[in-house]
Design a protein around this motif. Sequence first.
Motif, PDB file in Angstrom:
ATOM      1  N   ALA A  47      53.894  26.797   8.243  1.00  0.00           N
ATOM      2  CA  ALA A  47      53.655  27.265   9.611  1.00  0.00           C
ATOM      3  C   ALA A  47      52.363  26.684  10.169  1.00  0.00           C
ATOM      4  CB  ALA A  47      53.601  28.793   9.646  1.00  0.00           C
ATOM      5  N   ALA A  48      51.410  26.357   9.284  1.00  0.00           N
ATOM      6  CA  ALA A  48      50.123  25.819   9.719  1.00  0.00           C
ATOM      7  C   ALA A  48      50.171  24.300   9.750  1.00  0.00           C
ATOM      8  CB  ALA A  48      49.023  26.278   8.778  1.00  0.00           C
ATOM      9  N   SER A  49      49.618  23.743  10.814  1.00  0.00           N
ATOM     10  CA  SER A  49      49.579  22.280  10.936  1.00  0.00           C
ATOM     11  C   SER A  49      48.167  21.728  10.793  1.00  0.00           C
ATOM     12  CB  SER A  49      50.166  21.848  12.287  1.00  0.00           C
ATOM     13  OG  SER A  49      49.449  22.439  13.350  1.00  0.00           O
ATOM     14  N   THR A  50      47.190  22.626  10.594  1.00  0.00           N
ATOM     15  CA  THR A  50      45.798  22.204  10.391  1.00  0.00           C
ATOM     16  C   THR A  50      45.180  23.046   9.278  1.00  0.00           C
ATOM     17  OG1 THR A  50      44.858  23.781  11.982  1.00  0.00           O
ATOM     18  CG2 THR A  50      45.583  21.624  12.838  1.00  0.00           C
ATOM     19  N   PRO A  51      44.135  22.557   8.628  1.00  0.00           N
ATOM     20  CA  PRO A  51      43.455  23.354   7.599  1.00  0.00           C
ATOM     21  C   PRO A  51      42.916  24.673   8.135  1.00  0.00           C
ATOM     22  CG  PRO A  51      42.805  21.051   7.434  1.00  0.00           C
ATOM     23  CD  PRO A  51      43.603  21.179   8.691  1.00  0.00           C
TER      24      PRO A  51
ATOM     25  N   GLN B  96      34.042  21.229   4.475  1.00  0.00           N
ATOM     26  CA  GLN B  96      34.886  20.167   3.929  1.00  0.00           C
ATOM     27  C   GLN B  96      34.140  19.455   2.807  1.00  0.00           C
ATOM     28  OE1 GLN B  96      35.919  17.079   6.704  1.00  0.00           O
ATOM     29  NE2 GLN B  96      37.582  16.292   5.420  1.00  0.00           N
ATOM     30  N   ASP B  97      34.832  19.263   1.681  1.00  0.00           N
ATOM     31  CA  ASP B  97      34.178  18.579   0.567  1.00  0.00           C
ATOM     32  C   ASP B  97      34.450  17.077   0.619  1.00  0.00           C
ATOM     33  OD1 ASP B  97      36.746  18.139  -0.402  1.00  0.00           O
ATOM     34  OD2 ASP B  97      36.633  19.739  -1.902  1.00  0.00           O
ATOM     35  N   SER B  98      33.943  16.352  -0.367  1.00  0.00           N
ATOM     36  CA  SER B  98      34.054  14.893  -0.368  1.00  0.00           C
ATOM     37  C   SER B  98      35.488  14.411  -0.551  1.00  0.00           C
ATOM     38  CB  SER B  98      33.171  14.306  -1.484  1.00  0.00           C
ATOM     39  OG  SER B  98      33.552  14.827  -2.745  1.00  0.00           O
ATOM     40  N   ALA B  99      36.355  15.263  -1.094  1.00  0.00           N
ATOM     41  CA  ALA B  99      37.757  14.886  -1.306  1.00  0.00           C
ATOM     42  C   ALA B  99      38.636  15.184  -0.094  1.00  0.00           C
ATOM     43  CB  ALA B  99      38.311  15.601  -2.531  1.00  0.00           C
ATOM     44  N   GLY B 100      38.029  15.771   0.940  1.00  0.00           N
ATOM     45  CA  GLY B 100      38.798  16.080   2.144  1.00  0.00           C
ATOM     46  C   GLY B 100      39.417  17.460   2.157  1.00  0.00           C
ATOM     47  N   ASN B 101      39.079  18.297   1.161  1.00  0.00           N
ATOM     48  CA  ASN B 101      39.591  19.666   1.118  1.00  0.00           C
ATOM     49  C   ASN B 101      38.708  20.584   1.967  1.00  0.00           C
ATOM     50  OD1 ASN B 101      41.541  18.857  -0.873  1.00  0.00           O
ATOM     51  ND2 ASN B 101      39.906  18.976  -2.401  1.00  0.00           N
ATOM     52  N   TYR B 102      39.322  21.602   2.535  1.00  0.00           N
ATOM     53  CA  TYR B 102      38.589  22.563   3.369  1.00  0.00           C
ATOM     54  C   TYR B 102      38.556  23.912   2.663  1.00  0.00           C
ATOM     55  CZ  TYR B 102      38.975  19.201   7.188  1.00  0.00           C
ATOM     56  OH  TYR B 102      38.874  18.067   7.969  1.00  0.00           O
TER      57      TYR B 102
END
Length: 257
Positions: A179-183, A206-212
């Motif tokens: 249902a979510a299209s963004t972090p 946001q970390d260096s790997a792109g995770n939120y």
Amino acid sequence: MAQMKIQGNGERPGYEPLDGSELSRPVDLPKKNYAAVAVAMVLALVIGAICLNGFLNTVVFGAENQQKEMEAQLNRGVSLDLPLLSDYATKDNDAISKALSKAGFVIYDNSTEEDAKANGFDYYKIPSDVTLESSSPVFADGLESADAVTLGTYLPGTWRMLMNRSDGVEVKLRYADFAASTPNAAIANAIASQGFNANKAGSIEQDSAGNYAQSGTTKIGKKTYYWTISTCDLSKVYDCNALPENAQYVGITLRKG
């Protein structure tokens, strides 16, 4: 000089001339074999059509067909039914198993010896329209290696709960959010599902790997527990081009150290 006389018709003794009449006759198939030939031709056409259809479906239209079938599975209306981690964090393993069963969840136990050493477990809740018998080999092999149709069948209605008590109490919940299209939206959905107070949480980082991720605290009875919600694109977890591009993979951690 004496002359040699040639006797008869001039042919060598014992020589018989070839008869070409057999070769000059028309080559016609006997009428009794017409039916067999017709059947063979029909069978050849049928087999050829089946092979061509299989080639088109697997090679030419394979990716397109998988995409359509996955979309049909994703949109079939199965519910995710996320549990409240705060309802389980204070219970022992036996009480948790009974509570999950009472809530109507069908669980596949993926626990290992390492989980047992940590006095924890690794549970998968399977979709409500899938049987435990058919799910067992899928989870035993790992969803990460599943094909597009299998992912479409399981991800919309599956969550994974992990418990670890080797250092305090830490319970985790992992699932796919379509249902979510963004972090940010995925984190907001997770906060709402657990009843956390977003106003008392830190900012989304946001970390260096792109995770939120976003963290905060909550009260269970008189005890303070720390929660963290992290998310990344679902495509980073499952190598499948047919998955929705912006779908999110979410992890919720609730711990008391």
